[in-house]
Scaffold this motif. Structure first.
Motif, short mmCIF file in Angstrom:
data_model
loop_
_atom_site.label_atom_id
_atom_site.label_comp_id
_atom_site.label_asym_id
_atom_site.label_seq_id
_atom_site.Cartn_x
_atom_site.Cartn_y
_atom_site.Cartn_z
N GLU A 1 -7.04 46.03 43.82
CA GLU A 1 -7.21 47.37 43.24
C GLU A 1 -8.05 48.29 44.13
OE1 GLU A 1 -8.73 47.04 39.25
OE2 GLU A 1 -7.39 45.37 38.75
N LEU A 2 -8.34 47.84 45.35
CA LEU A 2 -9.24 48.59 46.21
C LEU A 2 -8.72 49.99 46.51
CD1 LEU A 2 -11.77 48.84 47.91
CD2 LEU A 2 -10.61 47.59 49.74
N LEU A 3 -7.44 50.13 46.79
CA LEU A 3 -6.90 51.46 47.09
C LEU A 3 -6.98 52.38 45.87
CD1 LEU A 3 -3.82 50.66 49.36
CD2 LEU A 3 -6.08 51.52 50.04
N LEU A 4 -6.80 51.82 44.70
CA LEU A 4 -6.92 52.61 43.47
C LEU A 4 -8.37 53.07 43.28
CD1 LEU A 4 -4.73 50.40 41.10
CD2 LEU A 4 -4.07 52.55 42.21
N LEU A 5 -9.31 52.19 43.59
CA LEU A 5 -10.73 52.56 43.49
C LEU A 5 -11.07 53.66 44.50
CD1 LEU A 5 -13.66 52.16 42.55
CD2 LEU A 5 -13.85 50.28 44.21
N LEU A 6 -10.60 53.52 45.74
CA LEU A 6 -10.89 54.53 46.75
C LEU A 6 -10.25 55.88 46.38
CD1 LEU A 6 -10.60 52.56 50.11
CD2 LEU A 6 -12.66 53.50 49.07
#
Length: 346
Positions: A45-50
């Motif tokens: 989910e890192l890209l969603l968080l960024l």
């Protein structure tokens, strides 16, 4: 089953992070639990968080990036025992050791800062606090730096009294850097010659004198996620205008030489990005700077850090080298971001 009985679908990952972004944009403080949730974001989910962090960054700073240039104006010779620092009295690191640089060298550093499109020139000394001679030297040099180059000046001189802070303000210093470094509960594990309260008191003296507060921390000194979250929340409470986020460079000869990252050997690029996103969501209006250790720990993902952060040091750090300035300029150009320059440089 009627429509009223239909169970509500659980929130998607994107909705969860966007909800935190919306809370941040409303300037509603995130709780410690929410900050820790960001730090625990699954890699998937890192890209969603960024994306959520960038939404907040874009609202307050657009595509702009502030560059800082750091001058180690006095190296080594420090009586403090900070475990991470190559300049402390307990360090055996092989570093240059010298007293305060003369006026010509400080002015030459300011010239180089302006040439590298930095809008802020950081004058740093290794000390518990400045001597009278050092305060007078700063009082003398700051007006000249501003006259010649139009740079903002950030002074990092150690612990300050109210009177010293007032003198720096009168001389034209724009902001003072004094990092919290970690949480209050973890502080005694990295330093014993002064306290966390001493640092907070200095920041309050800076604020009372009318200067901006620059204060951040170092990630990877054996702290818990709770400590990282607590530090960010404390900095929000202090209304720090600028927050440098460092990632530990375990320098040979220091007590933290070879230290593993917080929670084990996981101070990897993905974790660093989650830390930067957490600081952005907790401190939406603060300038978040990717500081020391970015080249080591973010590595090929440095550019992604600027979707949360909006500031960089360009050039070297205190006793360690940064990547070539040309690499930073290319990274910013590739991102389509613009460097903020002072009116005198425009």
């Amino acid at each position: 089953m009627t429509a009223l009985d239909t169970p509500t679908a659980p929130p998607t990952a994107a909705n969860r992070w966007q909800a935190l972004a919306e809370q941040s944009l409303r300037n509603e403080p995130l709780s410690q639990a929410q900050a820790m949730e960001v730090l625990a974001c699954p890699d998937d989910e890192l890209l969603l968080l960024l994306d959520a962090a960038y939404r907040v960054r874009r609202e307050h700073f657009g595509r702009r990036v502030q560059l800082y240039f750091l001058m180690n104006a006095k190296s080594g010779l420090c009586p403090e025992d900070c475990g991470y620092c190559s300049q402390s009295k307990i360090s055996d690191a092989e570093i240059p050791k010298y007293n305060l640089l003369n006026k010509e060298k400080l002015l030459d550093g300011a010239r180089l800062a302006a040439e590298r499109e930095a809008s802020t020139y950081c004058i740093v000394i290794s000390a518990r606090g400045p001597s009278e001679r050092e305060v007078r030297a700063v009082e003398e040099i700051v007006p000249e730096i501003k006259r010649r180059h139009g740079l903002k000046v950030c002074a990092c001189l150690g612990l300050l009294s109210d009177a010293q802070a007032e003198r720096l303000k009168a001389a034209g210093v724009d902001r003072v850097n004094h990092n919290l470094n970690t949480s209050e509960s973890h502080y005694e594990k990295i330093c014993t010659t002064h306290t966390y309260k001493d640092r907070v008191d200095t920041l309050r003296s800076v604020r009372t004198a009318g200067m901006e507060v620059c204060s951040g921390g170092i990630i990877g000194m054996g702290e818990r996620p709770e400590d990282v979250a607590d530090m960010a929340i404390e900095l929000r409470g202090l209304e720090a205008e600028s927050i440098p986020v460092n990632f530990l460079n375990p320098i040979d000869g220091t007590p933290l030489e070879g230290a593993a990252a917080s929670g084990g050997e996981d101070l990897n690029p993905r974790k660093c990005l989650k830390v930067l996103a957490m600081f952005r969501l907790v401190c939406p209006r603060s300038e978040i700077r990717i500081a020391g250790g970015r080249e080591i720990h973010l590595r090929s993902l440095q550019a992604m850090g600027l979707y949360a952060a909006n500031s960089l040091f360009v050039g070297d750090y205190l006793t360690t080298e940064g990547q070539p300035a040309e690499s930073d300029y290319q990274m910013l150009e590739d991102l389509g971001f613009e460097v903020v320059i002072s009116e005198a440089q425009a």
